[in-house]
Design a protein around this motif. Structure first.
Motif, PDB file in Angstrom:
ATOM      1  N   LEU A 281       0.715  -1.202  -0.051  1.00 33.91           N
ATOM      2  CA  LEU A 281      -0.107   0.241   0.250  1.00 33.91           C
ATOM      3  C   LEU A 281       1.559   1.264   0.352  1.00 33.91           C
ATOM      4  N   VAL A 282       2.115   1.562   0.488  1.00 30.55           N
ATOM      5  CA  VAL A 282       2.766   2.205   0.986  1.00 30.55           C
ATOM      6  C   VAL A 282       3.316   3.148  -0.600  1.00 30.55           C
ATOM      7  N   GLU A 283       3.624   1.315  -1.142  1.00 33.32           N
ATOM      8  CA  GLU A 283       4.437   1.372  -2.355  1.00 33.32           C
ATOM      9  C   GLU A 283       3.380   1.903  -3.398  1.00 33.32           C
ATOM     10  N   LEU A 284       2.040   1.647  -3.557  1.00 37.81           N
ATOM     11  CA  LEU A 284       1.675   2.636  -4.343  1.00 37.81           C
ATOM     12  C   LEU A 284       0.983   3.685  -3.909  1.00 37.81           C
ATOM     13  N   ALA A 285       0.714   4.138  -2.881  1.00 36.39           N
ATOM     14  CA  ALA A 285       0.713   5.925  -2.751  1.00 36.39           C
ATOM     15  C   ALA A 285       2.294   6.372  -2.808  1.00 36.39           C
ATOM     16  N   ARG A 286       3.577   5.830  -2.952  1.00 34.91           N
ATOM     17  CA  ARG A 286       3.966   6.737  -3.402  1.00 34.91           C
ATOM     18  C   ARG A 286       4.387   6.612  -4.836  1.00 34.91           C
ATOM     19  N   ASP A 287       3.536   6.099  -5.345  1.00 36.99           N
ATOM     20  CA  ASP A 287       3.731   5.431  -7.175  1.00 36.99           C
ATOM     21  C   ASP A 287       2.439   6.959  -7.117  1.00 36.99           C
ATOM     22  N   LEU A 288       1.854   7.014  -6.296  1.00 38.33           N
ATOM     23  CA  LEU A 288       0.829   8.148  -7.034  1.00 38.33           C
ATOM     24  C   LEU A 288       0.985   9.450  -6.638  1.00 38.33           C
ATOM     25  N   ASP A 289       1.665   9.755  -5.205  1.00 36.83           N
ATOM     26  CA  ASP A 289       2.266  11.021  -4.837  1.00 36.83           C
ATOM     27  C   ASP A 289       3.624  10.661  -3.960  1.00 36.83           C
ATOM     28  N   LYS A 290       5.246  11.498  -5.114  1.00 40.49           N
ATOM     29  CA  LYS A 290       5.974  11.213  -4.253  1.00 40.49           C
ATOM     30  C   LYS A 290       6.681  11.636  -3.328  1.00 40.49           C
ATOM     31  N   GLU A 291       5.875  12.595  -3.006  1.00 38.58           N
ATOM     32  CA  GLU A 291       5.940  13.536  -1.783  1.00 38.58           C
ATOM     33  C   GLU A 291       5.275  12.793  -0.485  1.00 38.58           C
ATOM     34  N   PHE A 292       4.878  11.601  -1.177  1.00 42.52           N
ATOM     35  CA  PHE A 292       3.801  10.771   0.234  1.00 42.52           C
ATOM     36  C   PHE A 292       4.664  10.720   1.742  1.00 42.52           C
ATOM     37  N   GLU A 293       4.093  10.152   2.623  1.00 44.20           N
ATOM     38  CA  GLU A 293       4.378   9.994   4.110  1.00 44.20           C
ATOM     39  C   GLU A 293       4.167   9.220   4.887  1.00 44.20           C
ATOM     40  N   LEU A 294       4.185   8.131   5.537  1.00 44.96           N
ATOM     41  CA  LEU A 294       3.299   7.749   6.866  1.00 44.96           C
ATOM     42  C   LEU A 294       3.165   8.906   7.618  1.00 44.96           C
ATOM     43  N   GLU A 295       1.951   8.351   8.363  1.00 45.77           N
ATOM     44  CA  GLU A 295       1.730   9.043   9.904  1.00 45.77           C
ATOM     45  C   GLU A 295       1.786   8.185  10.964  1.00 45.77           C
ATOM     46  N   ASP A 296       2.359   8.825  11.692  1.00 46.00           N
ATOM     47  CA  ASP A 296       3.516   7.975  13.090  1.00 46.00           C
ATOM     48  C   ASP A 296       4.475   7.594  12.166  1.00 46.00           C
ATOM     49  N   CYS A 297       5.153   7.313  11.200  1.00 54.36           N
ATOM     50  CA  CYS A 297       5.840   6.445  10.780  1.00 54.36           C
ATOM     51  C   CYS A 297       7.125   5.856  11.285  1.00 54.36           C
ATOM     52  N   ASP A 298       7.943   6.799  12.654  1.00 52.37           N
ATOM     53  CA  ASP A 298       8.898   6.449  13.229  1.00 52.37           C
ATOM     54  C   ASP A 298       7.841   5.013  14.083  1.00 52.37           C
ATOM     55  N   THR A 299       6.568   5.634  14.548  1.00 51.08           N
ATOM     56  CA  THR A 299       6.721   4.347  15.508  1.00 51.08           C
ATOM     57  C   THR A 299       6.099   2.558  14.754  1.00 51.08           C
ATOM     58  N   LEU A 300       5.967   2.788  13.612  1.00 48.59           N
ATOM     59  CA  LEU A 300       4.984   2.079  12.615  1.00 48.59           C
ATOM     60  C   LEU A 300       6.565   1.270  12.291  1.00 48.59           C
ATOM     61  N   CYS A 301       8.016   1.699  12.212  1.00 47.97           N
ATOM     62  CA  CYS A 301       9.670   1.325  12.104  1.00 47.97           C
ATOM     63  C   CYS A 301      10.100   0.743  13.114  1.00 47.97           C
TER      64      CYS A 301
END
Length: 435
Positions: A281-301
């Motif tokens: 899903l993140v890959e598809l989102a980045r394909d749509l928007d090169k500036e896409f950023e996950l919310e609370d990415c630090d917690t996910l990582c």
């Protein structure tokens, strides 16, 4: 994702290539006989030859006719009163559909087979339903997704969905129906998108039962249900790759936060399915928007790092190893937008699995076709279109003759294994000296 009416769709992501039996034979003998004709151990296009009563070899045409006669018998046996006979027939068809292309044979009988499969799904027990659903998926792959495939899917989609969402049905049957629904819809859904939307909705109704409640607590899964949720999630993920940008944005906002919570699931295989889905899903989102950023990415990582280094002894060693491997890949992609590509070889060709989308598509076909997936990659126009391979190659005699024999390959691999063992032993000795 671009799609065409007959070929259905192009490469997933800019790839680098891109009459019942009256004989005395038992049902098991018949199943074994048909499967022997369609052994997936060979990747050649020739039909297996059999000796006649006098021990003389038969030509390809005769062997083909004999095999088709046996398949016709199996199709007739799908309507038999005996459950054992119907199961044996389904198993025979599963092996044949997996390992060979039967487009011309099936075109004349597709409605008959679809009716028989629908009857098995509606009236059969759990084991028969599961087997019939698998054959449904293989039939769609065989027909190739044109008008005939769409026609068959229109018949089978409602019953596949009904079994999948039926809490009283066998878990194995529901799981098989989830896989079949995903594959059939991916290959055969009409251009208007109605079947796609309905299939996505039905699949969501299954795996969202694993989502946390309003208090944020994950439900305790019943025995076997996690496998069903994994199958439904994988099928849903496959169909998401077909969604237009507008719908994809809605799905990302709705499901990504809930999926992150499911990384705490108690079932290792479901955790892995969730991790792979998040990456896709993140890959598809980045394909749509090169500036896409996950919310609370630090917690996910942080959560992904924990799963990538999980050493809990109460989990099986193989489960820990598998989980760590997958989540290292997921974490690496989320942090660096980098996918570790893999090459799948078949015959003299190969395809690169260089994205999460491409990986999900290949894994789905592999689940349905099993060991026959390489044969279909070589010769099935549908798979060759999806993976950007072009028309099937026609090898001349000189190329075929130059292929290394199985015995020679065995000797070569043995030598390579011995060489690697010697090198690794030397490295281990040096480590021991240092310690």
């Amino acid at each position: 994702m671009p799609r065409s009416k007959k070929g259905k769709r192009s490469s997933t992501k800019g790839g680098k290539n891109g009459v019942k039996g009256e004989s005395g034979a038992s049902d098991d003998d018949l199943a074994s006989d048909v499967l022997s004709h369609y052994s997936s151990a060979s990747e050649s296009a020739s039909v297996l030859e059999e000796g006649t009563g006098g021990g003389e070899p038969v030509d390809d045409q005769t062997a083909q006719e004999e095999t088709e006669d046996k398949l016709k018998q199996c199709i007739d046996n799908l309507m038999d009163k005996s459950v054992k006979t119907r199961l044996a027939a389904l198993e025979s068809l599963r092996g044949a559909f997996s390992s060979r292309l039967l487009y011309d044979f099936l075109m004349e009988r597709r409605l008959t087979i679809s009716d028989c499969l629908e009857r098995s799904l509606r009236k059969g027990g759990g084991e028969e339903q599961a087997a019939a659903a698998t054959v449904c998926a293989q039939l769609c792959v065989q027909l190739g997704g044109g008008d005939e495939g769409e026609e068959g899917f229109k018949i089978l989609r409602p019953v596949l969905s009904a079994i999948m969402i039926d809490n009283g049905a066998s878990v194995a049957a529901r799981q098989s129906c989830a896989r079949a629904l995903g594959m059939c819809c991916y290959v055969s859904a009409a251009e208007d998108g109605e079947d796609l939307v309905k299939s996505l909705s039905h699949l969501e109704s299954v795996f969202t039962a694993s989502y946390p409640n309003r208090e944020g607590v994950l439900p305790i899964p019943k025995a076997g249900v996690s496998g069903l949720h994994s199958a439904a999630l994988h099928a849903w993920t496959l169909l998401v790759t077909l969604c237009p940008a507008s719908r994809l944005t809605v799905l990302l906002d709705l499901h990504l936060p809930k999926l992150q919570a499911c990384l705490e699931s108690s079932d290792v295989n479901y955790r892995i399915a969730v991790g792979e889905t998040i990456a896709l899903l993140v890959e598809l989102a980045r394909d749509l928007d090169k500036e896409f950023e996950l919310e609370d990415c630090d917690t996910l990582c942080e959560c992904l790092k924990g799963l990538a280094t999980d050493g809990n002894k109460h989990r099986a060693k193989n489960d820990r190893r598998k989980q760590r491997s997958i989540f290292r890949e997921v974490l690496h992609y989320i942090e660096n937008e980098d996918y570790t590509e893999e090459k799948i070889r078949f015959g003299v060709e190969g395809i690169y699995i260089d994205s999460w989308v491409r990986r999900r598509v290949y894994e789905t076909f592999k689940e349905v076709l099993e060991s026959g997936v390489r044969h279909h990659l070589q010769f099935n126009p549908l798979l060759r279109d999806i993976f950007g391979l072009g028309a099937p190659l026609i090898l001349d005699a000189s190329i075929k003759a130059s292929k290394i024999s199985r015995f020679e390959k065995h000797l070569y691999n043995s030598a390579q294994f011995k060489a690697r063992t010697k090198i690794r032993n030397k490295v281990r000795d040096k480590r021991a000296d240092v310690m």
